[in-house]
Motif scaffolding. Sequence first.
Motif, PDB file in Angstrom:
ATOM      1  N   THR A  35       0.816  -1.483  -0.198  1.00 13.91           N
ATOM      2  CA  THR A  35       0.047  -0.128   0.034  1.00 13.91           C
ATOM      3  C   THR A  35       1.004   1.373  -0.168  1.00 13.91           C
ATOM      4  O   THR A  35       0.688   2.212  -0.544  1.00 13.91           O
ATOM      5  CB  THR A  35      -0.930   0.122   1.212  1.00 13.91           C
ATOM      6  N   GLN A  36       1.913   1.072   0.643  1.00 14.94           N
ATOM      7  CA  GLN A  36       2.861   2.494   0.766  1.00 14.94           C
ATOM      8  C   GLN A  36       3.556   2.547  -0.638  1.00 14.94           C
ATOM      9  O   GLN A  36       3.627   3.902  -1.294  1.00 14.94           O
ATOM     10  CB  GLN A  36       3.929   2.233   1.865  1.00 14.94           C
ATOM     11  N   GLN A  37       3.822   1.670  -1.001  1.00 15.37           N
ATOM     12  CA  GLN A  37       4.454   1.663  -2.728  1.00 15.37           C
ATOM     13  C   GLN A  37       3.703   2.370  -3.694  1.00 15.37           C
ATOM     14  O   GLN A  37       3.728   3.137  -4.539  1.00 15.37           O
ATOM     15  CB  GLN A  37       4.854   0.585  -2.996  1.00 15.37           C
ATOM     16  N   GLN A  38       2.183   1.792  -3.541  1.00 12.36           N
ATOM     17  CA  GLN A  38       1.220   2.356  -4.318  1.00 12.36           C
ATOM     18  C   GLN A  38       0.781   3.667  -4.220  1.00 12.36           C
ATOM     19  O   GLN A  38       0.422   4.507  -4.846  1.00 12.36           O
ATOM     20  CB  GLN A  38      -0.061   1.365  -4.292  1.00 12.36           C
ATOM     21  N   MET A  39       0.974   4.183  -2.917  1.00 12.51           N
ATOM     22  CA  MET A  39       0.429   5.470  -2.584  1.00 12.51           C
ATOM     23  C   MET A  39       1.662   6.440  -3.160  1.00 12.51           C
ATOM     24  O   MET A  39       1.424   7.247  -3.478  1.00 12.51           O
ATOM     25  CB  MET A  39       0.197   5.715  -1.064  1.00 12.51           C
ATOM     26  N   SER A  40       2.689   5.799  -2.800  1.00 11.34           N
ATOM     27  CA  SER A  40       4.064   6.658  -3.424  1.00 11.34           C
ATOM     28  C   SER A  40       4.053   6.900  -4.809  1.00 11.34           C
ATOM     29  O   SER A  40       4.354   8.078  -5.280  1.00 11.34           O
ATOM     30  CB  SER A  40       5.069   5.940  -2.983  1.00 11.34           C
ATOM     31  N   GLN A  41       3.828   5.794  -5.557  1.00 11.67           N
ATOM     32  CA  GLN A  41       3.550   5.938  -6.998  1.00 11.67           C
ATOM     33  C   GLN A  41       2.126   6.874  -7.489  1.00 11.67           C
ATOM     34  O   GLN A  41       2.483   7.755  -8.445  1.00 11.67           O
ATOM     35  CB  GLN A  41       3.343   4.529  -7.632  1.00 11.67           C
ATOM     36  N   ALA A  42       1.307   6.720  -6.529  1.00 13.93           N
ATOM     37  CA  ALA A  42      -0.061   7.813  -7.154  1.00 13.93           C
ATOM     38  C   ALA A  42       0.112   8.876  -6.728  1.00 13.93           C
ATOM     39  O   ALA A  42       0.015   9.918  -7.587  1.00 13.93           O
ATOM     40  CB  ALA A  42      -1.102   7.273  -6.062  1.00 13.93           C
ATOM     41  N   LEU A  43       1.068   9.338  -5.541  1.00 13.59           N
ATOM     42  CA  LEU A  43       1.578  10.722  -5.289  1.00 13.59           C
ATOM     43  C   LEU A  43       2.557  11.426  -6.287  1.00 13.59           C
ATOM     44  O   LEU A  43       2.401  12.433  -6.572  1.00 13.59           O
ATOM     45  CB  LEU A  43       2.000  10.741  -3.723  1.00 13.59           C
ATOM     46  N   ALA A  44       3.112  10.311  -6.988  1.00 13.97           N
ATOM     47  CA  ALA A  44       4.295  10.758  -7.869  1.00 13.97           C
ATOM     48  C   ALA A  44       3.557  10.765  -9.354  1.00 13.97           C
ATOM     49  O   ALA A  44       4.239  11.130 -10.377  1.00 13.97           O
ATOM     50  CB  ALA A  44       5.466   9.949  -7.984  1.00 13.97           C
ATOM     51  N   GLY A  45       2.180  10.386  -9.319  1.00 12.94           N
ATOM     52  CA  GLY A  45       1.568  10.418 -10.718  1.00 12.94           C
ATOM     53  C   GLY A  45       1.599   9.255 -11.567  1.00 12.94           C
ATOM     54  O   GLY A  45       1.334   9.333 -12.793  1.00 12.94           O
ATOM     55  N   HIS A  46       1.959   8.352 -11.113  1.00 13.32           N
ATOM     56  CA  HIS A  46       2.147   6.953 -11.611  1.00 13.32           C
ATOM     57  C   HIS A  46       1.281   5.856 -11.131  1.00 13.32           C
ATOM     58  O   HIS A  46       1.633   4.764 -10.786  1.00 13.32           O
ATOM     59  CB  HIS A  46       3.801   6.419 -11.489  1.00 13.32           C
ATOM     60  N   ALA A  47       0.078   6.342 -11.029  1.00 10.82           N
ATOM     61  CA  ALA A  47      -1.088   5.252 -10.265  1.00 10.82           C
ATOM     62  C   ALA A  47      -1.240   4.081 -11.116  1.00 10.82           C
ATOM     63  O   ALA A  47      -1.308   4.240 -12.169  1.00 10.82           O
ATOM     64  CB  ALA A  47      -2.090   5.845 -10.067  1.00 10.82           C
ATOM     65  N   ALA A  48      -1.361   2.922 -10.253  1.00 15.07           N
ATOM     66  CA  ALA A  48      -1.576   1.575 -11.196  1.00 15.07           C
ATOM     67  C   ALA A  48      -3.254   1.490 -11.110  1.00 15.07           C
ATOM     68  O   ALA A  48      -3.747   2.200 -10.404  1.00 15.07           O
ATOM     69  CB  ALA A  48      -0.921   0.467 -10.211  1.00 15.07           C
ATOM     70  N   ALA A  49      -3.716   0.814 -11.957  1.00 15.87           N
ATOM     71  CA  ALA A  49      -5.071   0.479 -12.075  1.00 15.87           C
ATOM     72  C   ALA A  49      -5.421  -0.104 -10.796  1.00 15.87           C
ATOM     73  O   ALA A  49      -4.825  -1.057 -10.195  1.00 15.87           O
ATOM     74  CB  ALA A  49      -5.339  -0.407 -13.140  1.00 15.87           C
ATOM     75  N   PRO A  50      -6.685   0.398 -10.418  1.00 14.39           N
ATOM     76  CA  PRO A  50      -7.082  -0.258  -9.060  1.00 14.39           C
ATOM     77  C   PRO A  50      -7.653  -1.535  -9.382  1.00 14.39           C
ATOM     78  O   PRO A  50      -7.852  -2.217 -10.397  1.00 14.39           O
ATOM     79  CB  PRO A  50      -8.468   0.645  -8.794  1.00 14.39           C
ATOM     80  N   THR A  51      -7.652  -2.484  -8.090  1.00 15.64           N
ATOM     81  CA  THR A  51      -7.759  -3.909  -8.217  1.00 15.64           C
ATOM     82  C   THR A  51      -9.044  -4.095  -7.526  1.00 15.64           C
ATOM     83  O   THR A  51      -9.352  -3.336  -6.450  1.00 15.64           O
ATOM     84  CB  THR A  51      -6.572  -4.867  -7.563  1.00 15.64           C
ATOM     85  N   GLU A  52      -9.694  -5.142  -7.535  1.00  7.16           N
ATOM     86  CA  GLU A  52     -10.664  -5.731  -6.834  1.00  7.16           C
ATOM     87  C   GLU A  52     -10.206  -6.001  -5.335  1.00  7.16           C
ATOM     88  O   GLU A  52      -9.598  -6.451  -4.950  1.00  7.16           O
ATOM     89  CB  GLU A  52     -11.476  -6.824  -7.417  1.00  7.16           C
ATOM     90  N   ALA A  53     -11.178  -5.830  -4.280  1.00  8.17           N
ATOM     91  CA  ALA A  53     -10.943  -6.150  -3.016  1.00  8.17           C
ATOM     92  C   ALA A  53     -10.752  -7.574  -2.922  1.00  8.17           C
ATOM     93  O   ALA A  53     -11.260  -8.363  -3.449  1.00  8.17           O
ATOM     94  CB  ALA A  53     -12.126  -5.721  -2.011  1.00  8.17           C
ATOM     95  N   GLY A  54      -9.605  -7.937  -2.190  1.00  2.00           N
ATOM     96  CA  GLY A  54      -9.440  -9.247  -1.883  1.00  2.00           C
ATOM     97  C   GLY A  54      -8.337  -9.701  -2.890  1.00  2.00           C
ATOM     98  O   GLY A  54      -7.863 -11.081  -2.950  1.00  2.00           O
ATOM     99  N   GLU A  55      -8.018  -8.952  -3.985  1.00  2.00           N
ATOM    100  CA  GLU A  55      -7.261  -9.637  -5.015  1.00  2.00           C
ATOM    101  C   GLU A  55      -5.833  -9.207  -4.616  1.00  2.00           C
ATOM    102  O   GLU A  55      -5.399  -8.282  -4.439  1.00  2.00           O
ATOM    103  CB  GLU A  55      -7.640  -8.846  -6.312  1.00  2.00           C
ATOM    104  N   HIS A  56      -4.989 -10.127  -4.679  1.00  2.00           N
ATOM    105  CA  HIS A  56      -3.452  -9.858  -4.601  1.00  2.00           C
ATOM    106  C   HIS A  56      -2.520 -10.272  -5.547  1.00  2.00           C
ATOM    107  O   HIS A  56      -2.718 -11.076  -6.379  1.00  2.00           O
ATOM    108  CB  HIS A  56      -2.947 -10.760  -3.247  1.00  2.00           C
TER     109      HIS A  56
END
Length: 56
Positions: A35-56
Amino acid sequence: MKSDATRTAGLPIYESLIRERGDVVEEARAVAEETQQQMSQALAGHAAAPTEAGEH
């Protein structure tokens, strides 16, 4: 400060629970790091596509 491995070494109840239920602390740590990596990427403008809840 002792590491988690040092603190739990020789604790048969804790080891038994991990075998029975899984290492919830480690799983939570992994999810938090992801989650921390995803948020860092999102804040840098490189957000990944959202995934379904429970999906890993």
